[in-house]
Motif scaffolding. Structure first.
Motif, PDB file in Angstrom:
ATOM      1  N   ILE A  98       0.865  -1.177   0.000  1.00  0.00           N
ATOM      2  CA  ILE A  98       0.000   0.000   0.000  1.00  0.00           C
ATOM      3  C   ILE A  98       0.904   1.231   0.000  1.00  0.00           C
ATOM      4  O   ILE A  98       1.376   1.673   1.057  1.00  0.00           O
ATOM      5  N   PRO A  99       1.219   1.792  -1.175  1.00  0.00           N
ATOM      6  CA  PRO A  99       2.061   2.989  -1.221  1.00  0.00           C
ATOM      7  C   PRO A  99       1.385   4.165  -0.518  1.00  0.00           C
ATOM      8  O   PRO A  99       0.178   4.385  -0.668  1.00  0.00           O
ATOM      9  N   VAL A 100       2.172   4.899   0.253  1.00  0.00           N
ATOM     10  CA  VAL A 100       1.648   6.047   1.005  1.00  0.00           C
ATOM     11  C   VAL A 100       2.584   7.241   0.805  1.00  0.00           C
ATOM     12  O   VAL A 100       3.725   7.091   0.393  1.00  0.00           O
ATOM     13  N   ASP A 101       2.050   8.423   1.126  1.00  0.00           N
ATOM     14  CA  ASP A 101       2.824   9.671   1.035  1.00  0.00           C
ATOM     15  C   ASP A 101       3.428   9.862  -0.355  1.00  0.00           C
ATOM     16  O   ASP A 101       4.586  10.289  -0.494  1.00  0.00           O
ATOM     17  N   ALA A 102       2.660   9.549  -1.396  1.00  0.00           N
ATOM     18  CA  ALA A 102       3.172   9.660  -2.760  1.00  0.00           C
ATOM     19  C   ALA A 102       3.158  11.106  -3.237  1.00  0.00           C
ATOM     20  O   ALA A 102       2.336  11.926  -2.812  1.00  0.00           O
ATOM     21  N   THR A 103       4.089  11.416  -4.126  1.00  0.00           N
ATOM     22  CA  THR A 103       4.134  12.729  -4.768  1.00  0.00           C
ATOM     23  C   THR A 103       2.794  13.026  -5.430  1.00  0.00           C
ATOM     24  O   THR A 103       2.154  12.139  -6.000  1.00  0.00           O
ATOM     25  N   ASN A 104       2.372  14.278  -5.359  1.00  0.00           N
ATOM     26  CA  ASN A 104       1.086  14.677  -5.947  1.00  0.00           C
ATOM     27  C   ASN A 104       1.011  14.265  -7.422  1.00  0.00           C
ATOM     28  O   ASN A 104       1.972  14.430  -8.184  1.00  0.00           O
ATOM     29  N   GLY A 105      -0.138  13.721  -7.794  1.00  0.00           N
ATOM     30  CA  GLY A 105      -0.362  13.306  -9.171  1.00  0.00           C
ATOM     31  C   GLY A 105      -0.201  11.822  -9.380  1.00  0.00           C
ATOM     32  O   GLY A 105      -0.670  11.284 -10.392  1.00  0.00           O
ATOM     33  N   TYR A 106       0.462  11.149  -8.432  1.00  0.00           N
ATOM     34  CA  TYR A 106       0.682   9.705  -8.548  1.00  0.00           C
ATOM     35  C   TYR A 106      -0.300   8.981  -7.627  1.00  0.00           C
ATOM     36  O   TYR A 106      -0.226   9.117  -6.405  1.00  0.00           O
ATOM     37  N   GLU A 107      -1.210   8.238  -8.231  1.00  0.00           N
ATOM     38  CA  GLU A 107      -2.187   7.471  -7.463  1.00  0.00           C
ATOM     39  C   GLU A 107      -1.903   5.989  -7.643  1.00  0.00           C
ATOM     40  O   GLU A 107      -2.148   5.416  -8.708  1.00  0.00           O
ATOM     41  N   PHE A 108      -1.369   5.378  -6.584  1.00  0.00           N
ATOM     42  CA  PHE A 108      -1.030   3.963  -6.643  1.00  0.00           C
ATOM     43  C   PHE A 108      -2.215   3.117  -6.194  1.00  0.00           C
ATOM     44  O   PHE A 108      -3.049   3.559  -5.407  1.00  0.00           O
ATOM     45  N   ALA A 109      -2.275   1.892  -6.706  1.00  0.00           N
ATOM     46  CA  ALA A 109      -3.377   0.977  -6.397  1.00  0.00           C
ATOM     47  C   ALA A 109      -2.847  -0.184  -5.571  1.00  0.00           C
ATOM     48  O   ALA A 109      -1.969  -0.916  -6.047  1.00  0.00           O
ATOM     49  N   PRO A 110      -3.356  -0.386  -4.334  1.00  0.00           N
ATOM     50  CA  PRO A 110      -2.855  -1.482  -3.491  1.00  0.00           C
ATOM     51  C   PRO A 110      -2.917  -2.845  -4.158  1.00  0.00           C
ATOM     52  O   PRO A 110      -1.971  -3.626  -4.064  1.00  0.00           O
ATOM     53  N   PHE A 111      -4.015  -3.168  -4.830  1.00  0.00           N
ATOM     54  CA  PHE A 111      -4.135  -4.495  -5.411  1.00  0.00           C
ATOM     55  C   PHE A 111      -3.495  -4.599  -6.793  1.00  0.00           C
ATOM     56  O   PHE A 111      -3.686  -5.574  -7.508  1.00  0.00           O
ATOM     57  N   ARG A 112      -2.702  -3.592  -7.134  1.00  0.00           N
ATOM     58  CA  ARG A 112      -1.775  -3.696  -8.257  1.00  0.00           C
ATOM     59  C   ARG A 112      -0.339  -3.594  -7.729  1.00  0.00           C
ATOM     60  O   ARG A 112       0.600  -3.445  -8.517  1.00  0.00           O
ATOM     61  N   SER A 113      -0.206  -3.650  -6.422  1.00  0.00           N
ATOM     62  CA  SER A 113       1.101  -3.517  -5.776  1.00  0.00           C
ATOM     63  C   SER A 113       1.267  -4.690  -4.812  1.00  0.00           C
ATOM     64  O   SER A 113       0.492  -4.829  -3.853  1.00  0.00           O
ATOM     65  N   THR A 138      17.304  12.992 -18.718  1.00  0.00           N
ATOM     66  CA  THR A 138      17.625  13.201 -17.299  1.00  0.00           C
ATOM     67  C   THR A 138      17.535  11.931 -16.467  1.00  0.00           C
ATOM     68  O   THR A 138      17.950  11.921 -15.302  1.00  0.00           O
ATOM     69  N   ASP A 139      16.971  10.852 -17.032  1.00  0.00           N
ATOM     70  CA  ASP A 139      16.736   9.602 -16.304  1.00  0.00           C
ATOM     71  C   ASP A 139      15.741   9.764 -15.161  1.00  0.00           C
ATOM     72  O   ASP A 139      15.693   8.938 -14.246  1.00  0.00           O
ATOM     73  N   VAL A 140      14.953  10.820 -15.185  1.00  0.00           N
ATOM     74  CA  VAL A 140      13.953  11.062 -14.150  1.00  0.00           C
ATOM     75  C   VAL A 140      12.621  10.465 -14.592  1.00  0.00           C
ATOM     76  O   VAL A 140      12.190  10.662 -15.736  1.00  0.00           O
ATOM     77  N   ILE A 141      11.957   9.757 -13.701  1.00  0.00           N
ATOM     78  CA  ILE A 141      10.660   9.147 -14.005  1.00  0.00           C
ATOM     79  C   ILE A 141       9.550  10.175 -13.811  1.00  0.00           C
ATOM     80  O   ILE A 141       9.489  10.852 -12.785  1.00  0.00           O
ATOM     81  N   GLY A 142       8.685  10.300 -14.826  1.00  0.00           N
ATOM     82  CA  GLY A 142       7.570  11.227 -14.757  1.00  0.00           C
ATOM     83  C   GLY A 142       6.304  10.579 -15.280  1.00  0.00           C
ATOM     84  O   GLY A 142       6.263   9.379 -15.568  1.00  0.00           O
ATOM     85  N   LEU A 143       5.252  11.370 -15.420  1.00  0.00           N
ATOM     86  CA  LEU A 143       3.954  10.865 -15.865  1.00  0.00           C
ATOM     87  C   LEU A 143       3.725  11.135 -17.343  1.00  0.00           C
ATOM     88  O   LEU A 143       4.165  12.152 -17.886  1.00  0.00           O
ATOM     89  N   LEU A 157      12.589   5.267  -4.733  1.00  0.00           N
ATOM     90  CA  LEU A 157      13.511   5.898  -5.675  1.00  0.00           C
ATOM     91  C   LEU A 157      14.384   6.941  -4.977  1.00  0.00           C
ATOM     92  O   LEU A 157      14.018   7.480  -3.935  1.00  0.00           O
ATOM     93  N   LYS A 158      15.539   7.198  -5.567  1.00  0.00           N
ATOM     94  CA  LYS A 158      16.416   8.237  -5.041  1.00  0.00           C
ATOM     95  C   LYS A 158      15.733   9.595  -5.162  1.00  0.00           C
ATOM     96  O   LYS A 158      14.830   9.791  -5.970  1.00  0.00           O
ATOM     97  N   LYS A 159      16.212  10.526  -4.362  1.00  0.00           N
ATOM     98  CA  LYS A 159      15.638  11.869  -4.370  1.00  0.00           C
ATOM     99  C   LYS A 159      15.829  12.504  -5.746  1.00  0.00           C
ATOM    100  O   LYS A 159      16.896  12.396  -6.355  1.00  0.00           O
ATOM    101  N   ASN A 160      14.766  13.127  -6.234  1.00  0.00           N
ATOM    102  CA  ASN A 160      14.747  13.816  -7.524  1.00  0.00           C
ATOM    103  C   ASN A 160      14.917  12.866  -8.715  1.00  0.00           C
ATOM    104  O   ASN A 160      15.263  13.303  -9.822  1.00  0.00           O
ATOM    105  N   ALA A 161      14.671  11.568  -8.496  1.00  0.00           N
ATOM    106  CA  ALA A 161      14.754  10.603  -9.601  1.00  0.00           C
ATOM    107  C   ALA A 161      13.381  10.147 -10.074  1.00  0.00           C
ATOM    108  O   ALA A 161      13.278   9.338 -10.990  1.00  0.00           O
ATOM    109  N   GLY A 162      12.336  10.671  -9.453  1.00  0.00           N
ATOM    110  CA  GLY A 162      10.982  10.264  -9.801  1.00  0.00           C
ATOM    111  C   GLY A 162      10.060  10.484  -8.627  1.00  0.00           C
ATOM    112  O   GLY A 162      10.396  11.212  -7.679  1.00  0.00           O
ATOM    113  N   PRO A 163       8.883   9.861  -8.641  1.00  0.00           N
ATOM    114  CA  PRO A 163       7.932  10.057  -7.536  1.00  0.00           C
ATOM    115  C   PRO A 163       8.498   9.528  -6.223  1.00  0.00           C
ATOM    116  O   PRO A 163       9.119   8.474  -6.175  1.00  0.00           O
ATOM    117  N   GLU A 164       8.272  10.279  -5.163  1.00  0.00           N
ATOM    118  CA  GLU A 164       8.675   9.830  -3.836  1.00  0.00           C
ATOM    119  C   GLU A 164       7.456   9.200  -3.163  1.00  0.00           C
ATOM    120  O   GLU A 164       6.366   9.775  -3.153  1.00  0.00           O
TER     121      GLU A 164
END
Length: 235
Positions: A53-68, A116-121, A218-225
């Motif tokens: 259950i991903p928590v405290d995700a960066t705004n815009g990223y909505e994770f699904a528990p039953f896909r995780s 940049t190797d940064v993960i985005g949407l 992920l590392k800081k500034n490498a994608g969603p936290e």
């Protein structure tokens, strides 16, 4: 009420310490596969499967528990239980695979910027079906656990899991008509070392575990936290 529950738990622990378990009672709450058994220590193997259950995700990223999900295999664990005591001290070595999947209601997927190797949407192509977008990681793990026998058929374990993360990918899957498309991106910037806090309730040899991962995948500034909580079955 909280004080009464605390006093009751302390009383149970004192009773467990004052009355050492017999061999039959000790076997009643053992779980996993016993590789080698001695009078005051064992070598065991364990498996776990749970929902992330991903928590405290960066705004815009909505994770699904039953896909995780997560799957863990403790290949070998050394369990030391002092003679006449109701405690067990354990250290193990194993493997852990985890996935973190996005919801698809907004047709979002994760992509890595090649510059940049940064993960985005991004968004899936029009008319795409069977959409999924996941981050996958694999780790070599070292669980460190303390177990307290409460009564014949119930015990509690608490401790930490040290993770050496050795593999990470970003995967996107979708279907366009009759075509199934899989895009896997390697070399994502995951943290090489993380620590989890873990607790397991053992009931009649079956464990129910909870795990909190306070460090972002992920590392800081490498994608969603984001952090994660996992709940599942341990045996």
């Amino acid at each position: 009420m909280k004080k009464l529950m605390t006093m009751a738990l302390l009383a149970l622990c004192m009773t467990a310490n004052a009355n050492p378990m017999t061999e039959d009672e000790d076997n009643a709450t053992k779980n996993g596969v016993v590789l080698d058994e001695k009078s005051n220590h064992d070598w065991t193997m364990h498996f776990a499967v749970g929902v992330n259950i991903p928590v405290d995700a960066t705004n815009g990223y909505e994770f699904a528990p039953f896909r995780s999900w997560e799957f863990a295999w403790t290949v070998a664990q050394y369990d030391y239980h002092p003679k006449g005591a109701s405690q067990t001290y354990s250290v193990g070595l194993g493997l852990n695979w985890r996935s973190y999947g996005l919801k698809d209601k907004d047709r979002l997927m994760m992509v890595k910027d090649p510059a940049t190797d940064v993960i985005g949407l991004d968004i899936f192509p029009n008319n795409a079906d069977n959409r999924s977008s996941n981050i996958h990681t694999a780790a070599i793990t070292m669980p460190l656990l303390f177990n307290q026998r409460i009564c014949k058929d119930f015990s509690l374990s608490v401790g930490a899991q040290l993770n050496w993360n050795v593999y990470g990918t970003l995967g996107n899957h979708y279907a366009l008509g009759d075509d199934e498309i899989d895009v896997t991106t390697k070399d994502i910037k995951y943290r090489p070392f993380t620590v989890d806090v873990m607790a397991i309730a053992h009931i009649h040899g079956i464990g129910i575990y909870g795990k909190y991962s306070p460090m972002s995948v992920l590392k800081k500034n490498a994608g969603p936290e984001f952090k994660s909580v996992a709940v599942g079955i341990y045996f």
